[in-house]
Design an enzyme around this catalytic site. Structure first.
Site, PDB file in Angstrom:
ATOM      1  N   ASP A 151       0.866  -1.130   0.040  1.00 56.71           N
ATOM      2  CA  ASP A 151       0.016   0.032   0.013  1.00 56.71           C
ATOM      3  C   ASP A 151       0.850   1.219  -0.009  1.00 56.71           C
ATOM      4  OD1 ASP A 151      -2.233   1.734   0.163  1.00 56.71           O
ATOM      5  OD2 ASP A 151      -3.183   0.885   2.018  1.00 56.71           O
TER       6      ASP A 151
HETATM    7  C1  BGC Z   1      -5.250   3.246   0.438  1.00 55.34           C
HETATM    8  C2  BGC Z   1      -5.381   2.218  -0.560  1.00 55.34           C
HETATM    9  C3  BGC Z   1      -5.481   2.796  -1.996  1.00 55.34           C
HETATM   10  C4  BGC Z   1      -4.298   3.518  -2.200  1.00 55.34           C
HETATM   11  C5  BGC Z   1      -3.990   4.013  -3.528  1.00 55.34           C
HETATM   12  C6  BGC Z   1      -3.869   4.163   0.017  1.00 55.34           C
HETATM   13  O1  BGC Z   1      -3.654   5.306   0.927  1.00 55.34           O
HETATM   14  O2  BGC Z   1      -4.937   2.756   1.802  1.00 55.34           O
HETATM   15  O3  BGC Z   1      -6.743   1.616  -0.318  1.00 55.34           O
HETATM   16  O4  BGC Z   1      -5.564   1.696  -2.893  1.00 55.34           O
HETATM   17  O5  BGC Z   1      -3.913   4.495  -1.301  1.00 55.34           O
HETATM   18  O6  BGC Z   1      -4.966   5.133  -3.750  1.00 55.34           O
END
Ligand code: BGC
Length: 760
Positions: free
Chosen positions: A289
């Site tokens: 993530d």
């Molecule tokens: C979130 C994810 C998301 C990613 C990309 C992160 O901050 O936890 O769920 O897919 O950002 O946008």
């Protein structure tokens, strides 16, 4: 109740296979695992280590990575995939650069958070779960994939299947609620409908299930917090939805930011290798993530950035999202032997494998089509699927209270529409609204005007700010202007609303949370409606007019006061692009509500966690025979305000006692539990009939009830239908104290009802 998406063909054309072949520098290869392995193995032999490391880098286009910088990276083979770019024009330009400038011409893939729609925004997933209808989930999956693929995207960071029993956590809005079975089946349906027959198809999208693992169980509902739980609970309650999404073929897994039992998921080789790859047989790609690799230092499991890279790649993180660490440190780590060549090759292989599965080696432009087919206007109205959005939104609405049949309203007289969320185009779309355009969404005020036409007079007053709490406003506006404070004083707004209400026959008050209050990084300790809006409701109540409260929020709220004040309460979550029309359809009876709650609504924060499938304890509380020395609070009843599975209709239903096809079942057998459901009211209506099981005596305590099936039935007044639920051993298995997956012989209770509390 079955309805299918009418697919519009206007938007673009697929490349003919012949054209695709000539455009691909790699020729054409069959989409089989054998052909893929041979192709990828051969490609790996042609790649330098720097090119392999480049494939592991996933970058977000934005101020930190402007397009010019990305062009350089593409030329040098330093990037494998891009996210946050959402138009065919931009995506095509980057893929063109790969083909023109890079040595090996390995296509990029393009990803985005298509969480509940791409251009057409559907209800948030908590709302989709409320439909208790897999046909709705299928439509959302198909339309989302179609629109995203039509924008040139190949992958989505979805579905999010983090079971959560803590409404303080803002991200409950993105998931499917507290129940393992409902979350698993919704997640599985979304994977199937988004990926279609193959993610290589023109209108399919590869999914990336998230956040692995157990992000929904952060302590205290506080964002990014620690998760600590027994292996039994992890495997019985939290893991099944990820497993279901993977069994359905999800090509990707996004790894959670949190730690589980002390190990950050990003550093957990047991989670990402032993379990995911070796035991579950996952063949796709793991992605960290946002920024998670550098966060390993703060987690305290890596000493510096280089060490964080060593830990992450050795744990099994293939692709690194939004940091440059892999590119920066992997060369040295390889040289020193801290990361093996095999580890790098494995990670690269996984990235190339998914690109192959996406069909990108056969046609790097497979989701783009020919340039001439690009839409002149990306946001053109013709690109939306409004009918599908309106239908799903209608089904997601949950009627919580309807005193003396206040609803449906008649399309006559004067209606006061009041509240800070009544006319907010941005808020109704909810969090993670992808490439949705707020201007294209229909507010509740507009929807009511559309539905009543000239049959009734509609007056509007804002009445209150979403919140007057300056600290909260500053927090919500930190990254974008999301919440504005009215120039008028709170009292002036209130007076205006009371005046408007007094001159009307009925009040529709639209209150709750702004979209930013139920989002990533938006945990709350107080999950009531903000004070400014509570004051508005109290003032409106004093007018003596019938008060219909339309709730807009992304989590269960504490609603004891509102439940007393309101004549009718309709939970609408964040209902999406067509939300206002759908809500008006239900308010005026053009549609009969049928949604059911996917999460229990606590009476107070002190009750959290409150969920229906708890264990019994040795001293269960009995409301009919209260006793001091039982499992209870002495200042609050045990039951939630509204239980899981609950939701009213404008008609009434009866459920017959349960009949079983046989009193016993052996391990390989099957029994069927049946009830007859009758519409005992005066309107046609639908309801979700729910099957719950209880393992009465086992080697370890099992929940008092577990959802194991549901069926939505739609009945005319007086009409009956028999609902059959087949039950086999899969419904009875669990992970025991020794972490073996077992189904133990014994007695099982079978309950069927219209919510988790009222069962036969
Ligand atoms: C979130 C994810 C998301 C990613 C990309 C992160 O901050 O936890 O769920 O897919 O950002 O946008």
């Amino acid at each position: 109740m079955k309805w299918r998406l009418a697919v519009s063909v206007a938007v673009s054309m697929a490349l003919s296979p012949a054209l695709a072949e000539t455009q691909s520098p790699f020729g054409h290869h069959p989409l089989t695992p054998q052909a893929r392995d041979a192709f990828v193995s051969s490609l790996l032999t042609k790649m330098t280590n720097d090119e392999k490391i480049g494939q592991l880098r996933l970058i977000s286009v934005g101020p930190d990575n402007p397009k010019e910088a990305i062009r350089e990276m593409i030329k040098e083979g330093q990037v494998g995939a891009i996210f946050n770019t959402v138009t065919r024009k931009d995506i095509r330009a980057m893929q063109d650069q790969v083909m023109a400038l890079s040595r090996l011409k390995i296509p990029l893939f393009f990803a985005y958070d298509v969480v509940h729609g791409q251009r057409t925004i559907f209800p948030i997933n908590l709302g989709l779960a409320s439909t208790f209808n897999l046909d709705s989930a299928r439509v959302v999956g198909e339309v989302s994939a179609r629109e995203a693929a039509d924008d040139g995207l190949n992958m989505t960071w979805a579905p999010m299947v983090d079971v959560s029993r803590d409404p303080r956590w803002g991200r409950v809005s993105e998931g499917f609620g507290e129940d393992t079975y409902l979350t698993a089946i919704m997640g599985r349906t979304l994977v199937e409908s988004m990926q279609g027959k193959s993610p290589a198809d023109r209108y399919s999208l590869m999914t990336s299930v998230k956040h692995f693992a157990a992000y929904g169980a952060v302590e205290g509902g506080k964002e990014y917090n620690t998760v600590d739980m027994s292996p039994q609970r992890l495997f019985n309650d939290y893991m099944p939805p990820y497993k279901a999404a993977l069994d359905a073929g999800s090509g990707g897994v996004m790894v959670a930011l949190n730690s589980v039992n002390g190990t950050p998921s990003t550093a957990d080789s047991w989670l990402l290798k032993d379990l995911l790859r070796d035991q579950w047989g996952f063949k796709g790609i793991t992605i960290s993530d946002h920024g998670a690799i550098k966060e390993l230092i703060k987690h305290g499991v890596a000493s510096d950035p280089k060490d964080a890279v060593r830990v992450a790649i050795n744990a099994g993180i293939n692709m690194s999202m939004s940091d440059e660490y892999y590119s920066k440190y992997l060369p040295e780590l390889l040289k020193s032997g801290a990361v093996s060549q095999q580890e790098l090759d494995d990670a690269t292989r996984h990235v190339l494998n998914v690109k192959y599965d996406m069909g990108l080696f056969n046609d790097p432009y497979s989701h783009l089509g020919p340039k001439e087919s690009d839409p002149a206007d990306t946001n053109a109205e013709s690109r939306l699927h409004r009918d599908a959005a309106r239908q799903v939104a209608r089904e997601s609405l949950v009627l919580l209270k309807n005193r003396l049949n206040t609803l449906p309203l008649s399309k006559s007289g004067t209606i006061a529409v009041v509240g800070p969320l009544a006319d907010s185009k941005r808020d109704i779309m909810g969090s993670w609204s992808a490439a949705g355009v707020a201007d294209q969404s229909v507010t509740v005020l507009q929807g009511i005007k559309n539905v009543v036409g000239d049959k009734a007079t509609v007056h509007y007053a804002k009445g209150a700010n979403v919140t007057d709490d300056k600290g909260a406003v500053a927090f919500l506006n930190e990254y974008e202007p999301a919440v504005t404070l009215d120039k008028r004083s709170p009292q002036a707004m209130l007076d205006d609303a009371v005046k408007t209400a007094s001159q009307s026959d009925v009040i529709v008050a639209v209150v709750g949370e702004s979209q930013g209050m139920a989002h990533e990084a938006s945990s709350r300790t107080d999950i009531s409606i903000p004070a400014s809006q509570q004051a508005l409701l109290a003032a409106l109540k004093k007018t003596g007019k019938p008060l219909v409260v339309v709730l807009m929020n992304g989590r269960p709220l504490t609603l004891v006061k509102e439940d007393q004040l309101a004549d009718a309460l309709l939970e609408t979550w964040f209902a999406g692009t067509e939300g206002g029309n759908a809500i008006a359809d239900v308010l005026f009876g053009d549609d009969n509500p049928s949604g059911k709650l996917p999460m229990s609504f606590p009476r107070s924060v002190g009750q959290i966690p409150v969920y229906y499938s708890h264990l019994n304890t040795g001293r269960p509380y009995n409301a009919d025979k209260p006793d001091k020395y039982t499992s209870r609070y002495f200042d609050e009843v045990n039951a939630p305000l509204y239980p899981f599975g609950y939701g009213l209709s404008y008609t009434t239903f009866s459920v017959s006692p349960v009949t079983m096809s046989a009193p016993t079942m052996d391990k390989k057998g099957q029994v069927t539990a049946s009830v007859t459901v009758t519409n005992t009211g005066k309107r046609q209506g639908a309801t979700a009939v729910q099957l719950y099981l209880q393992d009465v005596t086992a080697s370890m305590s099992r929940p008092v009830k577990m959802l194991r099936g549901f069926r939505k039935v739609n009945l005319k007044p007086g009409q009956s239908t028999t609902v059959n639920f087949p039950i086999d051993v899969h419904a009875l298995t669990f992970w025991n104290a020794r972490m073996q997956q077992v189904a133990e012989p014994g007695k099982f209770n079978v309950f069927i009802g219209l919510d988790s509390a009222r069962v036969q």
